[in-house]
Enzyme design. Structure first.
Site, PDB file in Angstrom:
ATOM      1  CG  ASP A  10      -1.691   1.218   1.429  1.00  0.00           C
ATOM      2  OD1 ASP A  10      -2.331   1.640   0.454  1.00  0.00           O
ATOM      3  OD2 ASP A  10      -1.678   1.803   2.537  1.00  0.00           O
ATOM      4  CG  LEU A  11       1.721   5.607  -2.067  1.00  0.00           C
ATOM      5  CD1 LEU A  11       3.214   5.345  -2.247  1.00  0.00           C
ATOM      6  CD2 LEU A  11       1.168   6.298  -3.321  1.00  0.00           C
ATOM      7  CG  ASP A  12      -1.731   7.558   0.336  1.00  0.00           C
ATOM      8  OD1 ASP A  12      -0.777   8.290   0.080  1.00  0.00           O
ATOM      9  OD2 ASP A  12      -2.713   7.440  -0.413  1.00  0.00           O
ATOM     10  CB  THR A  18      -0.140  11.128   1.522  1.00  0.00           C
ATOM     11  OG1 THR A  18      -0.576   9.784   1.635  1.00  0.00           O
ATOM     12  CG2 THR A  18       1.051  11.217   0.590  1.00  0.00           C
ATOM     13  CE  LYS A  46      -4.016   6.372   8.982  1.00  0.00           C
ATOM     14  NZ  LYS A  46      -3.297   5.751  10.110  1.00  0.00           N
ATOM     15  CB  ILE A  48     -11.968   5.240   2.450  1.00  0.00           C
ATOM     16  CG1 ILE A  48     -12.013   4.426   3.754  1.00  0.00           C
ATOM     17  CG2 ILE A  48     -13.359   5.463   1.882  1.00  0.00           C
ATOM     18  CD1 ILE A  48     -12.619   3.070   3.662  1.00  0.00           C
ATOM     19  CB  SER A 115      -1.946   2.770  -3.918  1.00  0.00           C
ATOM     20  OG  SER A 115      -2.517   3.993  -3.527  1.00  0.00           O
ATOM     21  CB  ALA A 116      -7.336   3.309  -2.607  1.00  0.00           C
ATOM     22  CB  SER A 117      -3.660   7.086  -4.178  1.00  0.00           C
ATOM     23  OG  SER A 117      -3.400   8.369  -4.723  1.00  0.00           O
ATOM     24  CG  ASN A 119      -3.527  12.215  -6.781  1.00  0.00           C
ATOM     25  OD1 ASN A 119      -3.553  12.800  -7.860  1.00  0.00           O
ATOM     26  ND2 ASN A 119      -4.488  12.306  -5.887  1.00  0.00           N
ATOM     27  CE  LYS A 146      -5.657  -1.021  -1.026  1.00  0.00           C
ATOM     28  NZ  LYS A 146      -4.531  -0.262  -0.488  1.00  0.00           N
ATOM     29  CD  GLU A 170      -3.528  -1.708   2.971  1.00  0.00           C
ATOM     30  OE1 GLU A 170      -3.656  -0.852   3.876  1.00  0.00           O
ATOM     31  OE2 GLU A 170      -3.856  -1.495   1.805  1.00  0.00           O
ATOM     32  CG  ASP A 171      -1.919   2.655   6.430  1.00  0.00           C
ATOM     33  OD1 ASP A 171      -2.206   2.218   5.291  1.00  0.00           O
ATOM     34  OD2 ASP A 171      -2.207   3.802   6.793  1.00  0.00           O
TER      35      ASP A 171
HETATM   36  C1  BG6 Z   1      -5.673   5.960  -0.131  1.00  0.00           C
HETATM   37  C2  BG6 Z   1      -5.761   6.860   1.087  1.00  0.00           C
HETATM   38  O1  BG6 Z   1      -4.383   5.480  -0.269  1.00  0.00           O
HETATM   39  O2  BG6 Z   1      -6.033   6.678  -1.312  1.00  0.00           O
HETATM   40  C3  BG6 Z   1      -7.157   7.476   1.161  1.00  0.00           C
HETATM   41  O3  BG6 Z   1      -5.490   6.111   2.251  1.00  0.00           O
HETATM   42  C4  BG6 Z   1      -7.486   8.194  -0.134  1.00  0.00           C
HETATM   43  O4  BG6 Z   1      -7.227   8.363   2.257  1.00  0.00           O
HETATM   44  C5  BG6 Z   1      -7.350   7.232  -1.305  1.00  0.00           C
HETATM   45  O5  BG6 Z   1      -8.813   8.716  -0.107  1.00  0.00           O
HETATM   46  C6  BG6 Z   1      -7.614   7.890  -2.661  1.00  0.00           C
HETATM   47  O6  BG6 Z   1      -6.608   8.822  -2.936  1.00  0.00           O
HETATM   48  P1  BG6 Z   1      -6.615   9.875  -4.108  1.00  0.00           P
HETATM   49  O7  BG6 Z   1      -5.191  10.363  -4.142  1.00  0.00           O
HETATM   50  O8  BG6 Z   1      -6.983   9.153  -5.378  1.00  0.00           O
HETATM   51  O9  BG6 Z   1      -7.603  10.932  -3.780  1.00  0.00           O
HETATM   52 MG    MG Z   2      -2.777   3.201   3.515  1.00  0.00          MG
END
Ligand code: BG6
Ligand code: MG
Length: 216
Positions: A10-12, A18, A46, A48, A115-117, A119, A146, A170-171
């Site tokens: 996982d990233l964040d 972040t 987190k 989400i 990662s869910a991000s 970014n 997730k 994972e955190d």
């Molecule tokens: C997860 C974070 O890694 O990415 C969440 O823990 C965040 O808090 C999610 O909402 C989505 O991130 P982003 O960068 O696409 O808005």
């Molecule tokens: Mg995380």
């Protein structure tokens, strides 16, 4: 049981912290909408997705918005967030994360981001970590968030490794659940009280050595 062949990160909260940037951007949005947003509430976000996070924040603030308005609000929050992470530096990588990635690669294991991000590309570029990953699966490529295991199953597939031979780091509780649902081993980063389902819980990657992964 197959031997461990790959690590999915996982990233964040595992590689970079972040959460503070997400917190500042969501708080600014909530304040503009006329209500507050606390650090305790931020904790619940987190792992989400962005869209689901906004739905939760609006419900906590007792505010209703149309789908089009929600899209605009999520975009606004993301612009502030991107402004902050665009200035991230390699020093913001969490203690031991880079060293652990290098160590597992040195031990012959494959690595992927899960990662869910949306970014993650920008964050990996800013921190200089991109070359340490053999595959990247993130919010741009998954359709189910997730605790659905999709992000990690896609990571295992991209690496050509069966799920049972993967360890996930994972955190977030939702992320630990996702890894378990995918039939993988999990190392939780954080508190054993919260991450009960994990096979091992540590405070950070700085506490871990690759050899420990073979005893999970
Ligand atoms: C997860 C974070 O890694 O990415 C969440 O823990 C965040 O808090 C999610 O909402 C989505 O991130 P982003 O960068 O696409 O808005
Ligand atoms: Mg995380």
């Amino acid at each position: 049981m197959p031997e461990i062949k790959a690590c999915l990160f996982d990233l964040d909260g595992v590689i970079v912290d972040t959460a503070v940037y997400h917190y500042r951007a969501w708080k600014r949005l909530a304040n503009e909408l006329g209500f507050d947003f606390t650090e305790e509430e931020n904790e619940k976000l987190k792992g989400i997705s962005r869209v689901r996070s906004l739905e939760l924040i609006l419900s906590w603030g007792g505010v209703q918005k149309s789908e089009a308005e929600q899209e605009e609000l999520a975009g606004r929050k993301n612009r502030w967030y991107v402004e902050m992470i665009s200035r991230m530096k390699p020093e913001e990588v969490l203690p031991g994360a880079k060293e652990f990635l290098e160590a597992v690669k040195g031990a012959g294991l494959k690595t992927a981001l899960g990662s869910a991000s949306k970014n993650s590309g920008l964050i990996l570029e800013r921190t200089g970590l991109k070359p340490l990953f053999d595959a990247i699966v993130d919010g741009n490529t998954v359709t189910a968030s997730k605790p659905d295991p999709q992000v990690f199953l896609k990571g295992a597939e991209a690496l050509g490794v069966e799920p049972a031979a993967c360890v996930v780091f994972e955190d977030a509780l939702a992320g630990v659940e996702a890894a378990k649902a995918g039939g993988m081993k999990v190392v939780g980063i954080g508190s054993p009280r919260v991450l009960k389902e994990a096979d091992l819980v540590v405070r950070g990657l700085y506490e871990l050595r690759p050899e420990q992964l073979y005893d999970l």
